[in-house]
Motif scaffolding. Structure first.
Motif, PDB file in Angstrom:
ATOM      1  N   UNK A  33       9.150 -16.190  23.154  1.00  0.00           N
ATOM      2  CA  UNK A  33       8.272 -17.156  23.811  1.00  0.00           C
ATOM      3  C   UNK A  33       8.555 -17.215  25.303  1.00  0.00           C
ATOM      4  N   UNK A  34       9.822 -17.188  25.661  1.00  0.00           N
ATOM      5  CA  UNK A  34      10.188 -17.202  27.078  1.00  0.00           C
ATOM      6  C   UNK A  34       9.656 -15.960  27.792  1.00  0.00           C
ATOM      7  N   UNK A  35       9.772 -14.820  27.154  1.00  0.00           N
ATOM      8  CA  UNK A  35       9.280 -13.568  27.754  1.00  0.00           C
ATOM      9  C   UNK A  35       7.767 -13.557  27.883  1.00  0.00           C
ATOM     10  N   UNK A  36       7.096 -13.979  26.829  1.00  0.00           N
ATOM     11  CA  UNK A  36       5.627 -13.990  26.847  1.00  0.00           C
ATOM     12  C   UNK A  36       5.123 -14.972  27.899  1.00  0.00           C
ATOM     13  N   UNK A  37       5.742 -16.135  27.974  1.00  0.00           N
ATOM     14  CA  UNK A  37       5.324 -17.135  28.947  1.00  0.00           C
ATOM     15  C   UNK A  37       5.509 -16.689  30.382  1.00  0.00           C
ATOM     16  N   UNK A  38       6.504 -15.856  30.620  1.00  0.00           N
ATOM     17  CA  UNK A  38       6.795 -15.389  31.984  1.00  0.00           C
ATOM     18  C   UNK A  38       6.167 -14.037  32.304  1.00  0.00           C
ATOM     19  N   UNK A  39       5.514 -13.430  31.332  1.00  0.00           N
ATOM     20  CA  UNK A  39       4.987 -12.069  31.506  1.00  0.00           C
ATOM     21  C   UNK A  39       3.807 -12.030  32.476  1.00  0.00           C
ATOM     22  N   UNK A  40       3.863 -11.077  33.355  1.00  0.00           N
ATOM     23  CA  UNK A  40       2.714 -10.779  34.215  1.00  0.00           C
ATOM     24  C   UNK A  40       1.911  -9.690  33.523  1.00  0.00           C
ATOM     25  N   UNK A  41       0.626  -9.906  33.399  1.00  0.00           N
ATOM     26  CA  UNK A  41      -0.218  -8.879  32.788  1.00  0.00           C
ATOM     27  C   UNK A  41      -0.068  -8.774  31.287  1.00  0.00           C
ATOM     28  N   UNK A  42       0.116  -9.895  30.612  1.00  0.00           N
ATOM     29  CA  UNK A  42       0.295  -9.866  29.159  1.00  0.00           C
ATOM     30  C   UNK A  42      -0.894  -9.196  28.463  1.00  0.00           C
TER      31      UNK A  42
END
Length: 124
Positions: A33-42
């Motif tokens: 969740x932390x990675x997805x929330x911070x992802x640019x260009x998900x």
């Protein structure tokens, strides 16, 4: 679906897994969740099938993220929402309560609302 919404649903899954006693899976979903929330260009990563490049996102969680983005929900989330009433999730968000205490309170009191939890606290 926006990355922040997907991340929120992954966090919700993490809470449910911890309520079920699966701390390892809960940690994995929280990290994802932390990675997805911070992802640019998900959405680009989704379209290109590259979600697993995100820290904490393996094959299984990548499938969950893809389905959340496509459908807005996943079967496991629906199943866990049916198993655990919304009041349990609300209790986990109360300062100083946390997931283990929320589960114990729910098992003892079986409240249907936070008002019932507050009344039980006032009445000792």
């Amino acid at each position: 679906m926006e990355p922040a919404t997907i991340a929120a649903q992954l966090r919700e899954l993490a809470v449910y897994y911890e309520l079920d006693g699966d701390r390892h899976r809960a940690f994995a979903y929280q990290r994802a969740a932390n990675s997805v929330g911070a992802a640019n260009g998900l959405h680009r990563l989704l379209d290109e099938g590259r979600l697993e490049e995100l820290p904490g996102v393996g094959q299984s969680i990548a499938r969950v993220v893809a389905e959340l983005a496509r459908r807005g929900t996943v079967e496991v989330l629906d199943r866990l929402r049916a198993k655990w009433p919304a009041v349990v999730i609300e209790m986990t968000q109360l300062k100083g309560l946390g997931i283990p205490k929320a589960r114990k309170l729910y098992e003892v009191l079986k409240p249907v609302s936070l008002d019932e939890v507050a009344a039980a606290a006032r009445n000792g």
